[in-house]
Design a protein around this motif. Structure first.
Motif, PDB file in Angstrom:
ATOM      1  N   GLY A 129       0.828  -1.199   0.000  1.00  0.00           N
ATOM      2  CA  GLY A 129       0.000   0.000   0.000  1.00  0.00           C
ATOM      3  C   GLY A 129       0.862   1.248   0.000  1.00  0.00           C
ATOM      4  N   THR A 130       0.228   2.377   0.242  1.00  0.00           N
ATOM      5  CA  THR A 130       0.918   3.667   0.299  1.00  0.00           C
ATOM      6  C   THR A 130       0.956   4.150   1.736  1.00  0.00           C
ATOM      7  OG1 THR A 130       0.172   4.225  -1.930  1.00  0.00           O
ATOM      8  CG2 THR A 130       0.909   6.044  -0.545  1.00  0.00           C
ATOM      9  N   TRP A 131       2.150   4.495   2.195  1.00  0.00           N
ATOM     10  CA  TRP A 131       2.372   4.966   3.557  1.00  0.00           C
ATOM     11  C   TRP A 131       2.987   6.361   3.493  1.00  0.00           C
ATOM     12  CZ3 TRP A 131       1.225   1.619   7.660  1.00  0.00           C
ATOM     13  CH2 TRP A 131       0.965   0.306   7.314  1.00  0.00           C
ATOM     14  N   GLY A 132       2.505   7.256   4.357  1.00  0.00           N
ATOM     15  CA  GLY A 132       3.050   8.608   4.428  1.00  0.00           C
ATOM     16  C   GLY A 132       3.808   8.815   5.719  1.00  0.00           C
ATOM     17  N   VAL A 133       4.911   9.537   5.638  1.00  0.00           N
ATOM     18  CA  VAL A 133       5.717   9.828   6.821  1.00  0.00           C
ATOM     19  C   VAL A 133       5.051  10.945   7.614  1.00  0.00           C
ATOM     20  CG1 VAL A 133       7.962  10.659   7.641  1.00  0.00           C
ATOM     21  CG2 VAL A 133       7.834   9.094   5.681  1.00  0.00           C
ATOM     22  N   GLU A 134       4.813  10.691   8.907  1.00  0.00           N
ATOM     23  CA  GLU A 134       4.241  11.695   9.809  1.00  0.00           C
ATOM     24  C   GLU A 134       5.337  12.460  10.550  1.00  0.00           C
ATOM     25  OE1 GLU A 134       0.126  10.575  11.674  1.00  0.00           O
ATOM     26  OE2 GLU A 134       1.535   8.924  12.033  1.00  0.00           O
ATOM     27  N   LYS A 135       6.368  11.727  10.948  1.00  0.00           N
ATOM     28  CA  LYS A 135       7.403  12.332  11.784  1.00  0.00           C
ATOM     29  C   LYS A 135       8.686  11.527  11.634  1.00  0.00           C
ATOM     30  CE  LYS A 135       8.302  13.370  16.654  1.00  0.00           C
ATOM     31  NZ  LYS A 135       7.756  13.297  18.010  1.00  0.00           N
ATOM     32  N   ILE A 136       9.815  12.221  11.703  1.00  0.00           N
ATOM     33  CA  ILE A 136      11.118  11.566  11.724  1.00  0.00           C
ATOM     34  C   ILE A 136      11.895  12.139  12.900  1.00  0.00           C
ATOM     35  CG2 ILE A 136      13.215  10.980  10.473  1.00  0.00           C
ATOM     36  CD1 ILE A 136      11.851  11.991   7.911  1.00  0.00           C
ATOM     37  N   ASP A 137      12.435  11.255  13.733  1.00  0.00           N
ATOM     38  CA  ASP A 137      13.322  11.645  14.817  1.00  0.00           C
ATOM     39  C   ASP A 137      14.722  11.162  14.481  1.00  0.00           C
ATOM     40  OD1 ASP A 137      11.258  12.701  16.391  1.00  0.00           O
ATOM     41  OD2 ASP A 137      10.905  10.793  17.414  1.00  0.00           O
ATOM     42  N   TYR A 138      15.705  12.018  14.706  1.00  0.00           N
ATOM     43  CA  TYR A 138      17.108  11.643  14.570  1.00  0.00           C
ATOM     44  C   TYR A 138      17.762  11.862  15.918  1.00  0.00           C
ATOM     45  CZ  TYR A 138      16.481  11.585   9.551  1.00  0.00           C
ATOM     46  OH  TYR A 138      16.045  11.284   8.283  1.00  0.00           O
ATOM     47  N   TYR A 139      18.551  10.889  16.380  1.00  0.00           N
ATOM     48  CA  TYR A 139      19.216  11.027  17.665  1.00  0.00           C
ATOM     49  C   TYR A 139      20.403  10.076  17.756  1.00  0.00           C
ATOM     50  CZ  TYR A 139      16.081   7.066  18.605  1.00  0.00           C
ATOM     51  OH  TYR A 139      15.386   5.892  18.523  1.00  0.00           O
ATOM     52  N   ASN A 140      21.274  10.382  18.710  1.00  0.00           N
ATOM     53  CA  ASN A 140      22.396   9.512  19.040  1.00  0.00           C
ATOM     54  C   ASN A 140      21.948   8.596  20.175  1.00  0.00           C
ATOM     55  OD1 ASN A 140      23.468  12.122  17.995  1.00  0.00           O
ATOM     56  ND2 ASN A 140      25.374  10.974  18.075  1.00  0.00           N
ATOM     57  N   ILE A 141      22.563   7.423  20.246  1.00  0.00           N
ATOM     58  CA  ILE A 141      22.264   6.506  21.345  1.00  0.00           C
ATOM     59  C   ILE A 141      23.508   6.310  22.200  1.00  0.00           C
ATOM     60  CG2 ILE A 141      20.332   5.309  20.261  1.00  0.00           C
ATOM     61  CD1 ILE A 141      22.255   3.115  19.360  1.00  0.00           C
ATOM     62  N   ASP A 142      23.287   6.003  23.480  1.00  0.00           N
ATOM     63  CA  ASP A 142      24.405   5.766  24.382  1.00  0.00           C
ATOM     64  C   ASP A 142      24.837   4.301  24.317  1.00  0.00           C
ATOM     65  OD1 ASP A 142      22.525   4.326  25.874  1.00  0.00           O
ATOM     66  OD2 ASP A 142      22.302   5.890  27.400  1.00  0.00           O
ATOM     67  N   TYR A 143      25.760   3.918  25.196  1.00  0.00           N
ATOM     68  CA  TYR A 143      26.299   2.559  25.192  1.00  0.00           C
ATOM     69  C   TYR A 143      25.233   1.480  25.415  1.00  0.00           C
ATOM     70  CZ  TYR A 143      25.813   2.905  30.219  1.00  0.00           C
ATOM     71  OH  TYR A 143      25.283   3.051  31.467  1.00  0.00           O
ATOM     72  N   ALA A 144      24.113   1.837  26.055  1.00  0.00           N
ATOM     73  CA  ALA A 144      23.037   0.877  26.327  1.00  0.00           C
ATOM     74  C   ALA A 144      21.950   0.915  25.254  1.00  0.00           C
ATOM     75  CB  ALA A 144      22.425   1.150  27.698  1.00  0.00           C
ATOM     76  N   GLY A 145      22.110   1.768  24.244  1.00  0.00           N
ATOM     77  CA  GLY A 145      21.118   1.863  23.178  1.00  0.00           C
ATOM     78  C   GLY A 145      19.987   2.834  23.452  1.00  0.00           C
ATOM     79  N   ASN A 146      20.109   3.639  24.491  1.00  0.00           N
ATOM     80  CA  ASN A 146      19.079   4.622  24.836  1.00  0.00           C
ATOM     81  C   ASN A 146      19.346   5.947  24.132  1.00  0.00           C
ATOM     82  OD1 ASN A 146      17.804   2.851  26.729  1.00  0.00           O
ATOM     83  ND2 ASN A 146      19.497   3.292  28.128  1.00  0.00           N
ATOM     84  N   PRO A 147      18.280   6.657  23.720  1.00  0.00           N
ATOM     85  CA  PRO A 147      18.469   7.956  23.062  1.00  0.00           C
ATOM     86  C   PRO A 147      19.132   8.968  23.988  1.00  0.00           C
ATOM     87  CG  PRO A 147      16.217   7.176  22.778  1.00  0.00           C
ATOM     88  CD  PRO A 147      16.870   6.265  23.768  1.00  0.00           C
ATOM     89  N   ILE A 148      20.038   9.758  23.447  1.00  0.00           N
ATOM     90  CA  ILE A 148      20.638  10.861  24.192  1.00  0.00           C
ATOM     91  C   ILE A 148      19.766  12.082  23.933  1.00  0.00           C
ATOM     92  CG2 ILE A 148      22.677  12.329  24.435  1.00  0.00           C
ATOM     93  CD1 ILE A 148      24.331   9.885  23.430  1.00  0.00           C
ATOM     94  N   ALA A 149      19.109  12.569  24.987  1.00  0.00           N
ATOM     95  CA  ALA A 149      18.084  13.616  24.852  1.00  0.00           C
ATOM     96  C   ALA A 149      18.593  14.856  24.126  1.00  0.00           C
ATOM     97  CB  ALA A 149      17.542  13.991  26.225  1.00  0.00           C
ATOM     98  N   GLY A 150      19.789  15.303  24.407  1.00  0.00           N
ATOM     99  CA  GLY A 150      20.317  16.523  23.806  1.00  0.00           C
ATOM    100  C   GLY A 150      20.578  16.412  22.317  1.00  0.00           C
TER     101      GLY A 150
END
Length: 193
Positions: free
Chosen positions: A30-51
């Protein structure tokens, strides 16, 4: 009382069974539209770095200023990117960027081949950019018939997280065009060209 407990157990079982439906490549057709894209770095545990978080919002229905993915039943598809804010013109002799076209009124179409691996919850997409082919592995963190979210570690410790909404089972035409800021993240799927 035993009948009531049995009915409750059966109802819960039916609910769990219906919510655990199998996802395969046909689920994406089907056809899918992008609503939002987030880009971020992750730390050693794979968690997003908020800043490091950068977010970009799009109208998933817009074919004039959005990004849409069309998945076909033959495991082929295309990305239609009409949210581009500039195009680089390459000098054919030197291979260097000659100049940029700012705010082009165009839609860039990139064909791809895709497959889905249910065991790893990964959507694999091989994108043909014309001068090179890249394969992307998107971890599907949430999937319903109406939307899905993928996470793509496009460079070590750099993640692209996209939220897509089902538009239809076919392609659609467009209406108006209002320019939006478009991310430039080399190596990412939606903005790495």
């Amino acid at each position: 009382m035993k009948k009531l407990k049995l009915l409750a157990v059966l109802a819960i079982g039916a609910l769990m069974f219906s919510s655990c439906s199998k996802i395969d490549y046909k689920s994406f057709v089907g056809t899918w539209g992008v609503e939002k894209i987030d880009y971020y770095n992750i730390d050693y545990a794979g968690n997003p770095i908020a800043g490091s978080m950068e977010s970009y919002d799009f109208d998933p229905n817009s074919t004039d200023n959005g990004i849409q993915l069309i998945f076909r039943d033959n495991k082929k598809g295309e990305m239609r990117d009409s949210a581009i804010d500039s195009l680089a013109v390459i000098d054919e002799e030197t291979g260097e960027i000659d100049h940029y076209i700012v705010c082009p009124d165009t839609v860039m179409v990139y064909p791809f081949v895709y497959t889905y691996d249910e065991s790893s919850k990964s959507l694999y997409m091989e994108m043909d950019y014309g001068d090179r082919i890249r394969t992307f592995r998107m971890y599907i963190s949430n999937f319903t018939d109406k939307s899905f979210i993928y996470e793509n570690e496009y460079i070590k410790d750099y993640v692209e997280k996209a939220y897509l909404k089902r538009i239809s089972n076919t392609t659609s035409k467009s209406a108006s065009r209002e320019m939006k800021k478009h991310p430039h993240k080399p190596g990412s799927f939606l903005s790495g060209r």
